[in-house]
Design a protein around this motif. Sequence first.
Motif, PDB file in Angstrom:
ATOM      1  N   GLU A 105       0.833  -1.199   0.000  1.00  0.00           N
ATOM      2  CA  GLU A 105       0.000   0.000   0.000  1.00  0.00           C
ATOM      3  C   GLU A 105       0.873   1.257   0.000  1.00  0.00           C
ATOM      4  O   GLU A 105       0.609   2.219  -0.733  1.00  0.00           O
ATOM      5  CB  GLU A 105      -0.905   0.008   1.237  1.00  0.00           C
ATOM      6  CG  GLU A 105      -2.042  -0.981   1.201  1.00  0.00           C
ATOM      7  CD  GLU A 105      -2.903  -0.881   2.446  1.00  0.00           C
ATOM      8  OE1 GLU A 105      -4.130  -0.831   2.299  1.00  0.00           O
ATOM      9  OE2 GLU A 105      -2.360  -0.839   3.562  1.00  0.00           O
ATOM     10  N   VAL A 106       1.910   1.241   0.837  1.00  0.00           N
ATOM     11  CA  VAL A 106       2.804   2.400   0.901  1.00  0.00           C
ATOM     12  C   VAL A 106       3.542   2.574  -0.421  1.00  0.00           C
ATOM     13  O   VAL A 106       3.671   3.693  -0.937  1.00  0.00           O
ATOM     14  CB  VAL A 106       3.811   2.232   2.059  1.00  0.00           C
ATOM     15  CG1 VAL A 106       4.876   3.335   2.018  1.00  0.00           C
ATOM     16  CG2 VAL A 106       3.081   2.262   3.402  1.00  0.00           C
ATOM     17  N   LEU A 107       4.021   1.470  -0.993  1.00  0.00           N
ATOM     18  CA  LEU A 107       4.759   1.550  -2.260  1.00  0.00           C
ATOM     19  C   LEU A 107       3.882   2.119  -3.367  1.00  0.00           C
ATOM     20  O   LEU A 107       4.346   2.903  -4.206  1.00  0.00           O
ATOM     21  CB  LEU A 107       5.288   0.166  -2.650  1.00  0.00           C
ATOM     22  CG  LEU A 107       6.058   0.073  -3.971  1.00  0.00           C
ATOM     23  CD1 LEU A 107       7.244   1.039  -3.984  1.00  0.00           C
ATOM     24  CD2 LEU A 107       6.530  -1.350  -4.213  1.00  0.00           C
ATOM     25  N   GLU A 108       2.612   1.752  -3.375  1.00  0.00           N
ATOM     26  CA  GLU A 108       1.715   2.286  -4.410  1.00  0.00           C
ATOM     27  C   GLU A 108       1.607   3.802  -4.291  1.00  0.00           C
ATOM     28  O   GLU A 108       1.590   4.519  -5.300  1.00  0.00           O
ATOM     29  CB  GLU A 108       0.330   1.661  -4.281  1.00  0.00           C
ATOM     30  CG  GLU A 108      -0.633   2.133  -5.380  1.00  0.00           C
ATOM     31  CD  GLU A 108      -1.953   1.398  -5.370  1.00  0.00           C
ATOM     32  OE1 GLU A 108      -2.707   1.543  -6.342  1.00  0.00           O
ATOM     33  OE2 GLU A 108      -2.239   0.682  -4.396  1.00  0.00           O
ATOM     34  N   GLN A 109       1.557   4.305  -3.051  1.00  0.00           N
ATOM     35  CA  GLN A 109       1.513   5.749  -2.862  1.00  0.00           C
ATOM     36  C   GLN A 109       2.821   6.401  -3.287  1.00  0.00           C
ATOM     37  O   GLN A 109       2.826   7.504  -3.844  1.00  0.00           O
ATOM     38  CB  GLN A 109       1.229   6.074  -1.389  1.00  0.00           C
ATOM     39  CG  GLN A 109      -0.094   5.530  -0.862  1.00  0.00           C
ATOM     40  CD  GLN A 109      -1.287   6.099  -1.596  1.00  0.00           C
ATOM     41  OE1 GLN A 109      -1.320   7.284  -1.900  1.00  0.00           O
ATOM     42  NE2 GLN A 109      -2.254   5.256  -1.917  1.00  0.00           N
ATOM     43  N   VAL A 110       3.946   5.721  -3.033  1.00  0.00           N
ATOM     44  CA  VAL A 110       5.250   6.247  -3.456  1.00  0.00           C
ATOM     45  C   VAL A 110       5.298   6.379  -4.968  1.00  0.00           C
ATOM     46  O   VAL A 110       5.818   7.363  -5.515  1.00  0.00           O
ATOM     47  CB  VAL A 110       6.392   5.331  -2.946  1.00  0.00           C
ATOM     48  CG1 VAL A 110       7.729   5.729  -3.580  1.00  0.00           C
ATOM     49  CG2 VAL A 110       6.501   5.424  -1.430  1.00  0.00           C
ATOM     50  N   THR A 111       4.744   5.401  -5.684  1.00  0.00           N
ATOM     51  CA  THR A 111       4.768   5.477  -7.150  1.00  0.00           C
ATOM     52  C   THR A 111       3.937   6.638  -7.670  1.00  0.00           C
ATOM     53  O   THR A 111       4.124   7.072  -8.806  1.00  0.00           O
ATOM     54  CB  THR A 111       4.222   4.171  -7.774  1.00  0.00           C
ATOM     55  OG1 THR A 111       2.849   3.993  -7.402  1.00  0.00           O
ATOM     56  CG2 THR A 111       5.045   2.973  -7.338  1.00  0.00           C
ATOM     57  N   ARG A 112       3.036   7.152  -6.852  1.00  0.00           N
ATOM     58  CA  ARG A 112       2.226   8.305  -7.253  1.00  0.00           C
ATOM     59  C   ARG A 112       2.900   9.626  -6.898  1.00  0.00           C
ATOM     60  O   ARG A 112       2.314  10.693  -7.063  1.00  0.00           O
ATOM     61  CB  ARG A 112       0.851   8.241  -6.572  1.00  0.00           C
ATOM     62  CG  ARG A 112       0.024   7.029  -7.016  1.00  0.00           C
ATOM     63  CD  ARG A 112      -1.300   6.976  -6.282  1.00  0.00           C
ATOM     64  NE  ARG A 112      -2.067   5.801  -6.667  1.00  0.00           N
ATOM     65  CZ  ARG A 112      -3.241   5.451  -6.127  1.00  0.00           C
ATOM     66  NH1 ARG A 112      -3.766   6.223  -5.184  1.00  0.00           N
ATOM     67  NH2 ARG A 112      -3.874   4.377  -6.520  1.00  0.00           N
TER      68      ARG A 112
ATOM     69  N   SER B 289       7.774   6.205   7.258  1.00  0.00           N
ATOM     70  CA  SER B 289       9.225   6.216   7.072  1.00  0.00           C
ATOM     71  C   SER B 289       9.822   4.825   7.264  1.00  0.00           C
ATOM     72  O   SER B 289      10.690   4.386   6.509  1.00  0.00           O
ATOM     73  CB  SER B 289       9.860   7.208   8.048  1.00  0.00           C
ATOM     74  OG  SER B 289      11.263   7.209   7.917  1.00  0.00           O
ATOM     75  N   VAL B 290       9.317   4.107   8.282  1.00  0.00           N
ATOM     76  CA  VAL B 290       9.806   2.736   8.529  1.00  0.00           C
ATOM     77  C   VAL B 290       9.455   1.836   7.351  1.00  0.00           C
ATOM     78  O   VAL B 290      10.290   1.057   6.874  1.00  0.00           O
ATOM     79  CB  VAL B 290       9.206   2.187   9.844  1.00  0.00           C
ATOM     80  CG1 VAL B 290       9.536   0.702  10.001  1.00  0.00           C
ATOM     81  CG2 VAL B 290       9.744   2.971  11.036  1.00  0.00           C
ATOM     82  N   HIS B 291       8.197   1.932   6.879  1.00  0.00           N
ATOM     83  CA  HIS B 291       7.786   1.110   5.736  1.00  0.00           C
ATOM     84  C   HIS B 291       8.636   1.408   4.503  1.00  0.00           C
ATOM     85  O   HIS B 291       9.048   0.490   3.782  1.00  0.00           O
ATOM     86  CB  HIS B 291       6.308   1.355   5.422  1.00  0.00           C
ATOM     87  CG  HIS B 291       5.370   0.677   6.371  1.00  0.00           C
ATOM     88  ND1 HIS B 291       5.526  -0.619   6.783  1.00  0.00           N
ATOM     89  CD2 HIS B 291       4.254   1.135   6.996  1.00  0.00           C
ATOM     90  CE1 HIS B 291       4.546  -0.950   7.609  1.00  0.00           C
ATOM     91  NE2 HIS B 291       3.761   0.112   7.761  1.00  0.00           N
ATOM     92  N   VAL B 292       8.892   2.706   4.255  1.00  0.00           N
ATOM     93  CA  VAL B 292       9.688   3.077   3.078  1.00  0.00           C
ATOM     94  C   VAL B 292      11.093   2.491   3.184  1.00  0.00           C
ATOM     95  O   VAL B 292      11.640   1.971   2.209  1.00  0.00           O
ATOM     96  CB  VAL B 292       9.735   4.607   2.913  1.00  0.00           C
ATOM     97  CG1 VAL B 292      10.756   5.011   1.853  1.00  0.00           C
ATOM     98  CG2 VAL B 292       8.363   5.148   2.525  1.00  0.00           C
ATOM     99  N   SER B 293      11.685   2.548   4.367  1.00  0.00           N
ATOM    100  CA  SER B 293      13.023   1.962   4.558  1.00  0.00           C
ATOM    101  C   SER B 293      13.006   0.464   4.272  1.00  0.00           C
ATOM    102  O   SER B 293      13.916  -0.067   3.615  1.00  0.00           O
ATOM    103  CB  SER B 293      13.499   2.229   5.994  1.00  0.00           C
ATOM    104  OG  SER B 293      13.651   3.600   6.231  1.00  0.00           O
ATOM    105  N   ASN B 294      11.968  -0.217   4.769  1.00  0.00           N
ATOM    106  CA  ASN B 294      11.853  -1.659   4.502  1.00  0.00           C
ATOM    107  C   ASN B 294      11.694  -1.940   3.019  1.00  0.00           C
ATOM    108  O   ASN B 294      12.280  -2.888   2.478  1.00  0.00           O
ATOM    109  CB  ASN B 294      10.674  -2.244   5.272  1.00  0.00           C
ATOM    110  CG  ASN B 294      10.896  -2.241   6.773  1.00  0.00           C
ATOM    111  OD1 ASN B 294      12.044  -2.179   7.228  1.00  0.00           O
ATOM    112  ND2 ASN B 294       9.832  -2.300   7.550  1.00  0.00           N
ATOM    113  N   ILE B 295      10.887  -1.113   2.365  1.00  0.00           N
ATOM    114  CA  ILE B 295      10.643  -1.297   0.927  1.00  0.00           C
ATOM    115  C   ILE B 295      11.940  -1.131   0.148  1.00  0.00           C
ATOM    116  O   ILE B 295      12.256  -1.931  -0.738  1.00  0.00           O
ATOM    117  CB  ILE B 295       9.572  -0.296   0.445  1.00  0.00           C
ATOM    118  CG1 ILE B 295       8.200  -0.672   1.014  1.00  0.00           C
ATOM    119  CG2 ILE B 295       9.517  -0.257  -1.078  1.00  0.00           C
ATOM    120  CD1 ILE B 295       7.170   0.427   0.878  1.00  0.00           C
ATOM    121  N   LEU B 296      12.701  -0.082   0.471  1.00  0.00           N
ATOM    122  CA  LEU B 296      13.959   0.150  -0.238  1.00  0.00           C
ATOM    123  C   LEU B 296      14.891  -1.039  -0.072  1.00  0.00           C
ATOM    124  O   LEU B 296      15.554  -1.466  -1.026  1.00  0.00           O
ATOM    125  CB  LEU B 296      14.630   1.428   0.279  1.00  0.00           C
ATOM    126  CG  LEU B 296      13.891   2.750   0.031  1.00  0.00           C
ATOM    127  CD1 LEU B 296      14.688   3.922   0.598  1.00  0.00           C
ATOM    128  CD2 LEU B 296      13.643   2.975  -1.449  1.00  0.00           C
TER     129      LEU B 296
END
Length: 961
Positions: free
Chosen positions: A905-912, A931-938
């Motif tokens: 869900e967070v990644l989809e928002q990042v792509t936008r 921020s934690v989710h984004v770090s995990n995604i990266l």
Amino acid sequence: MSIHTVSPQFVGRARELAALRGALDEARAGGACTVLVGGEAGVGKTRLVGEFTASAGDALTLVGGCMELGTEGLPFAPFTAVLRDLVRRLGRDEVAALVPGGDTRGLARLLPEFGQPGPEGREARARLFEQVLGLLERLAEDRPVVLVVEDAHWADRSTRDLLSFLVRYQRGEARLLIVVTYRSDELHRAHPLRPLLAELARVGWVTRLELGRLTRREVLEQAAGILERRPSPADMDMIYSRSEGNPLFVEALLGDPGGDTLPESLRDLLLASVERLPDETQELLRVASAGGQRIEHDLLAAVAGLDETALSGALRPAVAGNVLVVDGEGYAFRHALIREALHDDLLPGEHTRLHTRYAEAISRDLSMLPAPRGAIELAHHWHAARDNTWALISAWGAAAAARTATAFDEQLRMLSRVLELWDRVPDAAERIGAPHAEVLRLTSVAAYQAGEFERGAALASAALEEIDRQAEPDTAARLLRHRGLIRFSLSRPGYVDDLREAAGLVPADPPTRLRGQVLETLSRMLTRPDQLEEKISTARQAIEIARQVGDDSTHAHALIDLTWAQCRYTDAEGPIAGFAEARRIADRAGAYFAVMRGTISESDALEGAGRHEQAAQVAREGIAIAEQYGLARSSGTFQAINLAEPLFSLGRWDEALEVIEHALALLPPAPHQASLQGLAADIALARGQADRAEALVASSRKVLSRGAFRSQSVLPHACREIELLEARGRLDEAREAAARALREHDLMDDSRYSWHLLLTLAQLGGPFLPELRSTAGWVAVEGRLQRAQRQTFLALTGPAPGDDAEDTGAWRLAAWQAAASAWAELKQPYAEARASLGAAHAAQALGDRQEATARHARARDLAERLAAVPLLDQLDAFARRARLAVADGAAPQGQPLGLTARELEVLEQVTRGRSNREIAAELFISIKTVSVHVSNILGKLGASTRGEAAAKAHAMRLFDR
């Protein structure tokens, strides 16, 4: 235009929403959970809970509120409301069937529909408590239940006891979440809810959540939602200072057309806590209200006329009742509007007497308050006391103190008051030692320094109308110079005429500081190529005069003018050394505007030379200096433009957007706002966010339509208009706009911005290519950046007819390879990726599949890091047509790369292209959690930036619809 009574946009509270949502997830998973939500009246507890329950999915939400009834609340009020709601939804019989044992006589104590209550006594009370808990647990067997008890500060003893029972004895497997809200500002030391909250906080599954006030940026978002437009800077200052970030107060102030007085309902709410205090404390609070939001202890003692014992005795209940808070060596009202409501209730005679006593006390000892606060408060009290003469004199003195402290907004306010009072004081000029025209001039200067450009220009014109230019040539020259500066900043016509007239009014002999200043400003205004010789000559004259009269500020400014006139990007070291020297001279003199201009010029020259990292570093230094001098809104936001531009070049787009967002939140002058929005539009276009880009371009267009702006503004905007049409697929309109741009703009004026437009037009192709080639042949090429642009232009347009190119295909490949190498050397990944795609096309046309594959791979790697979706689409289409041996980007089955559902869900928002704050608001989680989710995604995607992660998601087609 309409005005909403409440903001249609829910602002802030991402962390709090995340906590509530996390609590529901925990309860849903079988964990006992209670959240206690505190906050002052109007801070948004009900709105927060409403937003949370609206997103609670399949959970059954039951809401009941405590009711005030004298000193105690109505017994069991929230539970009666919940039970009544259940009967309305399910019917009496179905609710009765859910009661353990089927005996509803206990519930009959809450609702008559359940018959006659059973026998009274302690056992009856225990049975009621058990039945309420049992009913909630039975309801939760089908789906999670959220029980919301609002306004617990009004809860009676019975309600508090039942609430305590439910919290302590809820079973984890019951899937029950209890949310309790209360007003923290109502909890005086003897309030009965205080010990209950303390006891419940020690229960392992209870969380306390305190709602703070909104930030200035969040209040701006709220006000914009209510008004359906962004409020002016002056209105925003008023709204935020009066509301102090309380959402209800913001709504009340915006909804009241009068604006100067508090709505009655809001006044009653604010004064409720005051009216419970002893009479002597209320009287002291009225005295304190005239002293302002914060008052020093010694000043309050002097004005109240009380000895230390009596003063302390009257203050203690106010502090205990949370009306006043101890603040250092003084006191502050818990909220500014409490003070305002008390002050508004003063009788006219009281109002005058109190403010006079404050003014006299401060006059006796100005050091009682720190500078410039003492002078400013003195001016305030004389004005509030309606003593026009002393109000005018003290405002004049406060303006000088504010200027010394570089508090330009406050200086502007004080000078505006002097003008307001002028006609009420017959001998005003004698009282302050300055004529009206001089006050107008100084107010205009203060407005300019505070970023109020339009107001500054109007005041300068008004001052010019009051004087005889021939009788007062020096005064006229100062005003003309100043108005010319403002017109130049606004890109309004007439600025050169103002400076030429000013120069004609000041004699050359003997050399004077004023003549040096006028000549320097004239040199700054001469920007056309045909004015270059005059610009250099005028700057040199200004430098010579400045040296003779010892004016380091003018010396520094004139050196900046001369350096710009001689600036050549082929040799960046010379200009950089010139700007650095100007900064040193300005630093030595404490000439902060020259320091600011030096950093702006140096960072701009570095960016024009393609030295992006250095440009960003100097711009950051400039922003820090601007904040130090209180110029964050004017010079600081200009520096933000100079920081965002190199960040864009370097491909650090997310960082650039953060800089832009921060600068726009300061409500900068319109020209600065347009440039910042333009840079944000560049990123939106490159990432395929056409709707966002269109809104940004439209906003910039409104500003640029109101003035005759220079190439650095109009040429990038023309590029954006064309690229937006192209992104929308309106190619015919894009080509019409391109042809119009070629006709209307003088591309010989500034090659730094002309090459960008030439590249945009060449990208479109079309029948005007021959004219485009001809025009480009006349445009200068200075430095590495412009050489890279020219090389890309040549690769796009191909060899001209008659050029000696034996093998056109090989020529194109070599041209694109050279362009890609040039951009790589400049560390501009987006331009390199586009050139690499061009090289891949050229290699494929020659049958060189190895080179085509390598170039495609390089381009794709860069585009993924940037999340440049349109470019990725072009790369994918090319790979399919050329049948290159590259991954097809299909998304794997199941959860890709080990991403959790929330991370997806967070990644989809990042792509936008959304920021952490926007994602938090969208998903109802905290910014820290995002921020934690984004770090995990990266980490899981092996990406180093958000842009690269978004590009990989695009490549895997994770969110294709």
